[in-house]
Scaffold this motif. Structure first.
Motif, PDB file in Angstrom:
ATOM      1  N   THR A 171      -8.757  23.646   8.664  1.00 10.73           N
ATOM      2  CA  THR A 171      -9.554  24.811   9.293  1.00 10.73           C
ATOM      3  C   THR A 171      -9.767  24.331  10.716  1.00 10.73           C
ATOM      4  OG1 THR A 171     -11.367  24.074   8.236  1.00 10.73           O
ATOM      5  CG2 THR A 171     -10.383  25.779   7.479  1.00 10.73           C
ATOM      6  N   GLY A 172      -9.175  23.511  11.403  1.00  7.56           N
ATOM      7  CA  GLY A 172      -9.262  23.165  12.771  1.00  7.56           C
ATOM      8  C   GLY A 172     -10.355  22.493  13.303  1.00  7.56           C
ATOM      9  N   GLU A 173     -11.412  21.980  12.490  1.00  7.95           N
ATOM     10  CA  GLU A 173     -12.551  21.407  13.240  1.00  7.95           C
ATOM     11  C   GLU A 173     -12.426  20.157  14.147  1.00  7.95           C
ATOM     12  OE1 GLU A 173     -12.344  22.685  10.366  1.00  7.95           O
ATOM     13  OE2 GLU A 173     -14.472  23.681   9.623  1.00  7.95           O
ATOM     14  N   GLU A 174     -11.385  19.277  13.601  1.00  6.71           N
ATOM     15  CA  GLU A 174     -11.044  18.367  14.571  1.00  6.71           C
ATOM     16  C   GLU A 174     -10.128  18.623  15.791  1.00  6.71           C
ATOM     17  OE1 GLU A 174     -10.108  14.450  12.724  1.00  6.71           O
ATOM     18  OE2 GLU A 174     -10.671  15.284  10.741  1.00  6.71           O
ATOM     19  N   VAL A 175      -9.539  19.592  15.581  1.00  2.52           N
ATOM     20  CA  VAL A 175      -8.742  20.189  16.869  1.00  2.52           C
ATOM     21  C   VAL A 175      -9.648  20.701  17.979  1.00  2.52           C
ATOM     22  CG1 VAL A 175      -7.312  21.808  17.708  1.00  2.52           C
ATOM     23  CG2 VAL A 175      -6.751  20.916  15.449  1.00  2.52           C
ATOM     24  N   TYR A 176     -10.694  21.411  17.540  1.00  3.13           N
ATOM     25  CA  TYR A 176     -11.606  21.640  18.671  1.00  3.13           C
ATOM     26  C   TYR A 176     -12.426  20.358  19.056  1.00  3.13           C
ATOM     27  CZ  TYR A 176     -11.443  26.526  17.427  1.00  3.13           C
ATOM     28  OH  TYR A 176     -10.793  27.773  17.459  1.00  3.13           O
ATOM     29  N   SER A 177     -12.778  19.463  18.268  1.00  2.99           N
ATOM     30  CA  SER A 177     -13.386  18.241  18.625  1.00  2.99           C
ATOM     31  C   SER A 177     -12.679  17.692  19.642  1.00  2.99           C
ATOM     32  CB  SER A 177     -13.553  17.310  17.582  1.00  2.99           C
ATOM     33  OG  SER A 177     -14.405  17.955  16.361  1.00  2.99           O
ATOM     34  N   MET A 178     -11.146  17.408  19.178  1.00  5.11           N
ATOM     35  CA  MET A 178     -10.513  16.759  20.334  1.00  5.11           C
ATOM     36  C   MET A 178     -10.302  17.562  21.794  1.00  5.11           C
ATOM     37  SD  MET A 178      -8.485  14.153  20.983  1.00  5.11           S
ATOM     38  CE  MET A 178      -8.499  13.366  19.455  1.00  5.11           C
ATOM     39  N   ALA A 179     -10.276  18.829  21.625  1.00  4.11           N
ATOM     40  CA  ALA A 179     -10.426  19.708  22.688  1.00  4.11           C
ATOM     41  C   ALA A 179     -11.794  19.343  23.682  1.00  4.11           C
ATOM     42  CB  ALA A 179     -10.166  21.102  22.535  1.00  4.11           C
ATOM     43  N   ILE A 180     -12.786  19.394  22.912  1.00  8.25           N
ATOM     44  CA  ILE A 180     -13.745  19.008  23.728  1.00  8.25           C
ATOM     45  C   ILE A 180     -13.800  17.527  24.344  1.00  8.25           C
ATOM     46  CG2 ILE A 180     -16.586  18.510  23.296  1.00  8.25           C
ATOM     47  CD1 ILE A 180     -16.329  20.829  21.303  1.00  8.25           C
ATOM     48  N   LEU A 181     -13.366  16.687  23.610  1.00  5.55           N
ATOM     49  CA  LEU A 181     -13.519  15.354  24.052  1.00  5.55           C
ATOM     50  C   LEU A 181     -12.485  15.191  25.293  1.00  5.55           C
ATOM     51  CD1 LEU A 181     -12.923  12.199  21.796  1.00  5.55           C
ATOM     52  CD2 LEU A 181     -11.832  12.196  23.948  1.00  5.55           C
ATOM     53  N   LEU A 182     -11.382  15.870  25.298  1.00  6.64           N
ATOM     54  CA  LEU A 182     -10.509  15.701  26.325  1.00  6.64           C
ATOM     55  C   LEU A 182     -10.894  16.554  27.549  1.00  6.64           C
ATOM     56  CD1 LEU A 182      -7.103  16.000  24.635  1.00  6.64           C
ATOM     57  CD2 LEU A 182      -7.879  14.148  25.316  1.00  6.64           C
ATOM     58  N   GLU A 183     -11.699  17.663  27.150  1.00  9.74           N
ATOM     59  CA  GLU A 183     -12.153  18.396  28.536  1.00  9.74           C
ATOM     60  C   GLU A 183     -13.192  17.559  29.179  1.00  9.74           C
ATOM     61  OE1 GLU A 183     -11.688  21.988  28.904  1.00  9.74           O
ATOM     62  OE2 GLU A 183     -12.536  21.634  30.677  1.00  9.74           O
ATOM     63  N   GLU A 184     -14.290  16.528  28.198  1.00  7.12           N
ATOM     64  CA  GLU A 184     -15.264  15.974  28.851  1.00  7.12           C
ATOM     65  C   GLU A 184     -14.570  14.729  29.650  1.00  7.12           C
ATOM     66  OE1 GLU A 184     -17.946  14.980  26.024  1.00  7.12           O
ATOM     67  OE2 GLU A 184     -18.784  16.918  25.940  1.00  7.12           O
ATOM     68  N   GLU A 185     -13.418  14.343  29.199  1.00  7.16           N
ATOM     69  CA  GLU A 185     -12.975  13.273  29.953  1.00  7.16           C
ATOM     70  C   GLU A 185     -12.044  13.678  31.180  1.00  7.16           C
ATOM     71  OE1 GLU A 185     -13.235  10.104  29.448  1.00  7.16           O
ATOM     72  OE2 GLU A 185     -14.476  10.323  27.684  1.00  7.16           O
ATOM     73  N   GLY A 186     -11.771  14.977  31.448  1.00  7.29           N
ATOM     74  CA  GLY A 186     -11.029  15.360  32.237  1.00  7.29           C
ATOM     75  C   GLY A 186      -9.574  15.650  32.275  1.00  7.29           C
ATOM     76  N   LEU A 187      -9.252  15.615  31.064  1.00 11.54           N
ATOM     77  CA  LEU A 187      -7.796  15.309  30.686  1.00 11.54           C
ATOM     78  C   LEU A 187      -7.196  16.290  30.065  1.00 11.54           C
ATOM     79  CD1 LEU A 187      -7.487  11.732  29.270  1.00 11.54           C
ATOM     80  CD2 LEU A 187      -6.621  12.664  31.549  1.00 11.54           C
ATOM     81  N   TYR A 188      -8.076  17.519  29.863  1.00 10.82           N
ATOM     82  CA  TYR A 188      -7.569  18.594  28.781  1.00 10.82           C
ATOM     83  C   TYR A 188      -6.339  19.446  29.536  1.00 10.82           C
ATOM     84  CZ  TYR A 188      -7.604  22.332  25.138  1.00 10.82           C
ATOM     85  OH  TYR A 188      -7.182  23.064  24.273  1.00 10.82           O
ATOM     86  N   ASP A 189      -6.541  19.606  30.984  1.00 14.91           N
ATOM     87  CA  ASP A 189      -5.412  20.353  31.387  1.00 14.91           C
ATOM     88  C   ASP A 189      -3.841  19.596  31.472  1.00 14.91           C
ATOM     89  OD1 ASP A 189      -7.055  22.469  32.090  1.00 14.91           O
ATOM     90  OD2 ASP A 189      -7.719  21.988  33.933  1.00 14.91           O
ATOM     91  N   ARG A 190      -3.996  18.226  30.918  1.00 14.46           N
ATOM     92  CA  ARG A 190      -2.783  17.516  30.994  1.00 14.46           C
ATOM     93  C   ARG A 190      -2.242  17.658  29.656  1.00 14.46           C
ATOM     94  NH1 ARG A 190      -3.554  11.629  33.639  1.00 14.46           N
ATOM     95  NH2 ARG A 190      -5.331  11.990  35.056  1.00 14.46           N
ATOM     96  N   ALA A 191      -3.127  17.967  28.771  1.00 20.19           N
ATOM     97  CA  ALA A 191      -2.810  18.138  27.133  1.00 20.19           C
ATOM     98  C   ALA A 191      -2.025  19.282  26.579  1.00 20.19           C
ATOM     99  CB  ALA A 191      -4.215  17.756  26.754  1.00 20.19           C
ATOM    100  N   ARG A 192      -1.001  19.185  25.807  1.00 17.54           N
ATOM    101  CA  ARG A 192      -0.907  20.056  24.632  1.00 17.54           C
ATOM    102  C   ARG A 192      -1.031  19.522  23.438  1.00 17.54           C
ATOM    103  NH1 ARG A 192       2.463  24.509  25.417  1.00 17.54           N
ATOM    104  NH2 ARG A 192       1.484  24.556  27.490  1.00 17.54           N
ATOM    105  N   ILE A 193      -1.964  20.457  22.535  1.00 13.96           N
ATOM    106  CA  ILE A 193      -2.261  19.908  21.416  1.00 13.96           C
ATOM    107  C   ILE A 193      -1.455  20.710  20.340  1.00 13.96           C
ATOM    108  CG2 ILE A 193      -4.202  19.638  19.581  1.00 13.96           C
ATOM    109  CD1 ILE A 193      -6.219  19.338  21.847  1.00 13.96           C
ATOM    110  N   TYR A 194      -0.848  20.378  19.485  1.00  9.86           N
ATOM    111  CA  TYR A 194       0.099  20.984  18.323  1.00  9.86           C
ATOM    112  C   TYR A 194      -0.738  20.824  17.093  1.00  9.86           C
ATOM    113  CZ  TYR A 194       3.607  21.299  21.546  1.00  9.86           C
ATOM    114  OH  TYR A 194       4.392  21.701  22.999  1.00  9.86           O
ATOM    115  N   ALA A 195      -1.148  21.645  16.518  1.00 14.17           N
ATOM    116  CA  ALA A 195      -2.160  21.723  15.313  1.00 14.17           C
ATOM    117  C   ALA A 195      -1.437  22.301  14.092  1.00 14.17           C
ATOM    118  CB  ALA A 195      -3.642  22.057  15.398  1.00 14.17           C
ATOM    119  N   THR A 196      -1.056  21.699  13.110  1.00  9.28           N
ATOM    120  CA  THR A 196      -0.300  22.138  12.034  1.00  9.28           C
ATOM    121  C   THR A 196      -0.777  22.087  10.723  1.00  9.28           C
ATOM    122  OG1 THR A 196       0.990  20.028  11.850  1.00  9.28           O
ATOM    123  CG2 THR A 196       1.752  21.524  13.331  1.00  9.28           C
ATOM    124  N   ASP A 197      -0.523  22.772   9.798  1.00  9.41           N
ATOM    125  CA  ASP A 197      -0.915  22.801   8.417  1.00  9.41           C
ATOM    126  C   ASP A 197      -0.106  23.593   7.434  1.00  9.41           C
ATOM    127  OD1 ASP A 197      -3.586  21.636   6.839  1.00  9.41           O
ATOM    128  OD2 ASP A 197      -2.725  23.265   5.852  1.00  9.41           O
TER     129      ASP A 197
END
Length: 282
Positions: free
Chosen positions: A119-145
């Motif tokens: 249900t994506g809780e860890e995906v949101y967690s990773m997005a928050i982590l990368l946002e705080e590290e200033g890296l999110y705009d370099r990232a593409r996250i593929y979340a599958t199930d």
């Protein structure tokens, strides 16, 4: 959580045959392949569904699944084990922040694959982590199930309000740098997470058992999924991840999962041994 068990009078050999036929029917009629899952876990979860549907035998469940797709959906929910949380295992996310983020900083652009994202809780967690590290705009996250229902929940980004204190504690222990409540809006129906956190996330249906790789990734997270697979299926998925990782890419498994004694053990070095974070080196 204790799951129901089969009646003590059930013949074990007959039970096993019926479960194999159930899995074969699900695969041949719907295309979902659970035939390589660990038997003990499958058996417990099949009986959970049998009792919830007020049936008596595994064969009853097979007939119900074949003739009623809604029963299949409920069985998929049982078998796919959708247990997750925001910043689950905070030490893992702290290790990711300390050990993996410095590696990701060296890339102008990187891809992360959350395999079995539920249900994506860890995906949101990773997005928050990368946002705080200033890296999110370099990232593409593929979340599958493989389960489209849980993917719809993930896209909605609404999580139970009563779990926000637990998630806040996890976030702090994972090295969070802001007030966790900045990321969601509380309402009567739950906590709605900021949709902007999904701007670089692609949710898609993907089955680890039957589907192939679909890109090259700098990091793959697949935590607490392989424990439900038998040895043969684990080896297949290890191969899938190995083939999907770029050189020096990072693989993160669950706390009870390991590459030790696998065919790919020598292809990875341990980056954070306690948190089961590996780096591909060959």
């Amino acid at each position: 959580m204790t799951l129901p068990s089969a009646p003590t009078t059930y013949d074990p050999a007959l039970e096993r045959l019926e479960i194999e036929l159930l899995l074969e029917a699900v695969y041949r009629h719907y295309g979902f392949d659970f035939r390589g899952y660990a038997y003990a876990s499958l058996r417990r979860r099949a009986w959970k569904r049998i009792q919830a549907e007020r049936l008596e035998t595994v064969s009853d469940l097979q007939a119900a699944v074949l003739h009623d797709p809604e029963v299949l959906d409920r069985l998929l929910d049982d078998l796919s084990v959708n247990v997750t949380a925001m910043f689950r295992d905070p030490n893992f996310f702290l290790a990711f922040r300390e050990k993996v983020v410095p590696l990701l900083r060296t890339y102008p652009f990187f891809r992360i694959w959350h395999a079995g994202c539920s249900t994506g809780e860890e995906v949101y967690s990773m997005a928050i982590l990368l946002e705080e590290e200033g890296l999110y705009d370099r990232a593409r996250i593929y979340a599958t199930d493989m389960n489209e229902r849980v993917l719809r929940q993930a896209r909605a980004g609404i999580f139970p309000l009563e779990r926000m204190q637990e998630y806040t504690d996890n976030y702090i222990r994972a090295g969070g740098r802001r007030s966790f409540s900045e990321y969601y809006t509380a309402g009567y129906d739950g906590a709605l997470f900021d949709p902007a956190l999904l701007r670089n996330v692609v949710f898609a249906q993907h089955n680890l058992v039957t589907d192939r790789s679909f890109s090259e990734f700098n990091a793959i997270l697949c935590r607490n999924v392989l424990i439900y697979f038998d040895k043969s299926l684990q080896t297949r998925v290890h191969r899938l991840f190995y083939d999907s990782l770029a050189k020096f890419g990072v693989l993160a498994l669950g706390g009870k999962e390991t590459l030790r004694f696998s065919a790919f053990e020598e292809c990875f070095e341990q980056l954070a041994p306690a948190e089961k974070v590996y780096r591909k080196v060959r």
